[in-house]
Design an enzyme around this catalytic site. Structure first.
Site, PDB file in Angstrom:
ATOM      1  N   THR A 188    -132.421  79.679  65.099  1.00  0.00           N
ATOM      2  CA  THR A 188    -132.572  78.224  65.143  1.00  0.00           C
ATOM      3  C   THR A 188    -133.725  77.854  64.224  1.00  0.00           C
ATOM      4  O   THR A 188    -134.728  78.551  64.150  1.00  0.00           O
ATOM      5  CB  THR A 188    -132.921  77.730  66.558  1.00  0.00           C
ATOM      6  N   GLU A 333    -127.559  77.522  70.020  1.00  0.00           N
ATOM      7  CA  GLU A 333    -127.517  78.270  71.278  1.00  0.00           C
ATOM      8  C   GLU A 333    -126.170  78.146  71.986  1.00  0.00           C
ATOM      9  O   GLU A 333    -125.929  78.820  72.992  1.00  0.00           O
ATOM     10  CB  GLU A 333    -128.626  77.775  72.224  1.00  0.00           C
ATOM     11  N   LYS A 445    -142.061  61.623  82.358  1.00  0.00           N
ATOM     12  CA  LYS A 445    -141.712  61.919  83.747  1.00  0.00           C
ATOM     13  C   LYS A 445    -142.748  61.270  84.652  1.00  0.00           C
ATOM     14  O   LYS A 445    -143.825  61.813  84.858  1.00  0.00           O
ATOM     15  CB  LYS A 445    -141.657  63.424  83.969  1.00  0.00           C
ATOM     16  N   TRP A 450    -137.542  59.030  85.186  1.00  0.00           N
ATOM     17  CA  TRP A 450    -137.707  59.197  83.749  1.00  0.00           C
ATOM     18  C   TRP A 450    -137.796  57.855  83.050  1.00  0.00           C
ATOM     19  O   TRP A 450    -137.030  56.932  83.350  1.00  0.00           O
ATOM     20  CB  TRP A 450    -136.521  59.971  83.169  1.00  0.00           C
TER      21      TRP A 450
END
Lengths: 551, 551
Positions: A188, A333, A445, A450
């Site tokens: 990545t 991934e 948070k 959220w």
């Protein structure tokens, strides 16, 4: 009770043997700037065998050693895609857009023994050579061009065609290995920290291919020709090369001709039926198609991923060129499919849009859940937001070499029960459609809820006095985290923070309103122009910001 | 080098969970004779959970015990298809066309603990009851009807709906079992000897589903509605029920209404896009469609397998009703896909016919080879014939309970290296198309060459004096085997064997001409009217035939 079925592993060798025999006459066409160079799948199979013999006998590749490629999408790269895993070695695709120090890092980290490189990419490899570890013994150059950039290389330099010439055209492929062994390696390209490697298994590559050819994904058949514009160094070109060999689908490879004009030319003359690309390339192509005389009638579907495709672009392709643009989501991934924005039946074109602009639905083999700020599962009701976590046999459960920690986030990239934390935040509807709204590192948070920094920023930047606004999470004793609003005013503007807060109060819930405000002269940016919020967070942590606290 | 991918098993539980959540709104419609009863996939999932609770808590099904079904294609059967494997037990589908003694044999051989049975099939189950072992504890009856036929049953009789009513609608499905454990059990209905069981694994069912939804097979999507006319007791209805749940494809279930008129009605009103059937049923349907006012425009593909479909039938469906009929080959031991007669691109309708009448091409996951009379591999050149052997993760490698011997053939059903010997003889072209010509037991192995008994019979029966002819292999000291021609003459005909031999000599190679000839008054037949060649072989072995030997 054990079944009575044969215990046959899923291997890349099977894909290679199948494609080069049952679909011997299918062709891979590589664009050369003016027309296409053709090679049948039988020839690809024969040359893959010759390559495997050369790698083993001449270059000494044994066991699961890594063979790297620094190549465009072309027939030679396809041969390496098949030969290297099918002989039991591991294919390591090098991202030619990585900076030199990261390229060196991943070649050394993977302990690549060989690099196959397109001659046209030698200028890119040359500056990396001094940083490479002595594990790299061989460089194999495909195509014509000046070899001078390799002069300082301590190992051996080979010509691809000369190296494989005259060797046997069959090979005792590794058809009976453990399907969980590694077949391919892809790193990545994280924006911070060292790249992290994902080692795909023969099992994951094979299962992923079966998904690529499924009706509700690309649905590849032996009557299709696929044009992977997405690079083969980027998550295996979304699995299309291997899947094409599995399904007998023809391939049109763009090589280095990724500009709008040659793309339009190759589509017009080679008549692919399916393509896959990122929005930026496809946006450039639209302009070319609008102004030239091209025939794109062969294309039944173009899949767009990497980032969300603007609906205006999707509409333009559909209305002006009859091309159906389909959203997909995935990451290195996840192999990368991922969700696919196919649409329920029985809808009018206008009714289809709300589904088309989502990230789509997950296939059965990818299980998805949303995890809320307090770690509990959020309902799939289209409203409740959570971080997307995924599970499945073609989803990474770790990184190559053991790296599981993202320096940006203290939590592990993988949950305790083994799911991948994607870092993406969004919602899922009751009928399975995913909509992503934020990166997890960009949400605040606060007391078990959220707050979307992206939403606050968009509202702030809609205020006439605000030029730029970046909202980051800062620690708060009572709430855990709270938003810090950093604002750049337009030239000559002067506005109180309380006015901006009242402006926000008309647009978001009261508990989401920032108490902490800072004026900046400029929002720090990354090298590609995105807000660099980690700089703001660090400046705040180091006390470098002048923060006003509203009561 | 191990991969970094998650180790997630392929399970029926995943198919169940996926279909009943992501595709919650998809429906299974069961024909009731006049219209369709609908149930959403969410409801199917909830009722499957209730069924699993009932089986475990009330009926005591533990571990991998077998739960049998004697049911038509309907929503209740679909619930059992999903619930039984997903709870970790094994689904045993009972073929309702088996004679009573074979039904009893397979229930006892599998040690079924429970039978789920449609009320309409109780008259069929009743005569079997006295022969059943005490391992069978429960009979669960689905639907309304007289329970009197079960009066003699020593175990407990339950009503399906009452049994599951009020139980929890979720269940801790077996999502983490070893994917190689058995999920479903299906017995082959051999014409001789006891039926032999094939135990499909969770892995094989799942991989097979991925093939069913592949573009070059059924290509099922969430916009399709599939009509499995092939029974769910026969190789899992070719995988369609599980695959539909995987892909969110709607299901139209015919229940017991398999006659031409109701089939035409349900197609007309429920608008399926894909169907699968055997030629006899589809042949009857053609006549109904030809004479009624039905709308079949929804059907994009009908897959025909089980035996070869007459090209005239394929043409009639295409030309008169616009329905594309596609050949497929498979058997209980192959899950069943098998080859699929999709056609290469760029052909005219007439050019497509030579491909369409073959048995088709194999997918990547099924490896095929032809083995000649001397045990060597035959080339795939469209000419050389051999017995078809196949290998792959959804191909049987043994029979349940260890039976690997076919009493008809001395050789094992499985090769030394583990491939399935299909018992079918044919050719494969260079581009992978399979054409089957004979059953292996019907070819004569003469001096390292094969003689097709079917071919000799067809030529003999073309002679005006011959009513019937059956050719069988008999032992020969010099050649291993030679053909024995048995002939039934037409009433009043009188013809010398030498004349018939000369007639043959104009049509086949000289070394294929039979030396041994016998006149019969009638060729022995099986209960379904096929030539019973094993009777002829036994009569010959016992010296009961009057054989003339030509020099």
């Amino acid at each position: 009770m054990l079944s009575t079925m044969q215990d046959v592993p899923l291997t890349v060798a099977r894909i290679l043997t199948h494609g080069s025999t049952v679909h011997a006459g299918t062709t891979v066409a590589t664009w050369n700037g003016a027309s296409a160079d053709r090679r049948s799948y039988a020839e690809v199979g024969a040359r893959a065998a010759q390559l495997a013999h050369a790698l083993r006998d001449e270059l000494g590749v044994v066991g699961d050693e890594r063979v790297a490629t620094l190549m465009w999408n072309n027939a030679g790269h396809l041969e390496a895609y098949l030969a290297v895993p099918a002989m039991g070695a591991v294919l390591h695709t090098l991202n030619l857009r990585l900076p030199a120090h990261q390229l060196a890092f991943i070649v050394n980290h993977a302990a690549d023994r060989v690099i196959l490189v397109d001659a046209t990419l030698l200028p890119l490899l040359a500056p990396v050579l001094p940083q490479l570890a002595p594990t790299l013994k061989h460089i194999v150059v495909a195509g014509q061009g000046d070899r001078a950039p390799l002069d300082g290389f301590a190992g051996t330099v080979h010509d691809y065609d000369e190296l494989i010439a005259g060797r046997p055209t069959d090979y005792p492929w590794a058809t009976d290995l453990d399907e969980r062994t590694a077949a391919a390696l892809c790193y990545t390209s994280g924006t911070t920290g060292d790249p992290k490697g994902v080692a795909y298994s023969h099992r994951s590559v094979y299962l992923h291919c079966l998904q690529v050819i499924a009706g509700d994904s690309f649905g590849l058949t032996a009557r299709d020709i696929a044009l992977p514009v997405v690079p083969m160094f980027h998550v295996n070109a979304w699995g299309i090369p291997h899947a094409a060999f599995m399904s007998g689908t023809g391939l049109l490879m763009p090589d280095r001709f990724l500009q709008p004009k040659p793309l339009a030319q190759m589509i017009s003359s080679e008549r692919p039926t399916v393509s896959a690309a990122v929005p930026t390339i496809w946006s450039g192509l639209l302009d070319e198609l609008d102004h030239g005389a091209y025939d794109t009638s062969s294309l039944r579907m173009v899949v767009i991923g990497g980032s969300a495709c603007p609906p205006s672009l999707m509409r333009a392709f559909e209305e002006r060129h009859g091309i159906d643009v389909v959203h997909a989501w995935g990451m290195t991934e996840t192999s990368p499919l991922g969700s696919f924005a196919t649409v329920p039946p029985g809808l009018t074109p206008e009714q289809r849009w709300p589904y088309r602009i989502t990230q789509g639905r997950f296939p059965a083999t990818v299980e998805a859940r949303l995890v809320g700020p307090d770690g509990t599962r959020m309902p799939h009701d289209g409203t409740a937001a959570g971080e997307l976590e995924v599970r499945g046999p073609w989803i990474a459960g770790a990184y190559f070499g053991g790296a599981g920690q993202d320096p940006l986030r203290p939590e592990d990239k993988f949950s305790e029960d083994g799911w991948l934390r994607t870092g993406d935040v969004g919602t899922i509807t009751a009928d399975g459609y995913l909509t992503l709204t934020d990166r997890a590192k960009d949400v605040i948070k606060s007391g078990g809820e959220w707050i979307s920094s992206v939403e606050l920023e968009n509202h702030l930047m809609a205020h006439p006095d605000v030029a730029e606004a970046a909202v980051v999470a800062v620690p708060d004793e009572k709430w855990g985290e709270r938003p810090l609003a950093t604002v750049v005013l337009r030239d000559g503007a002067a506005v109180e923070f309380t006015v901006l807060r009242d402006f926000l109060a008309e647009r978001v819930a009261k508990w989401q309103l920032p108490e902490r405000w800072t004026l900046l002269t400029e929002v720090p940016k990354t090298s590609v122009g995105k807000f660099d919020k980690k700089v703001i967070r660090r400046q705040h942590a180091d006390g470098e910001l002048d923060v006003t606290r509203l009561s």
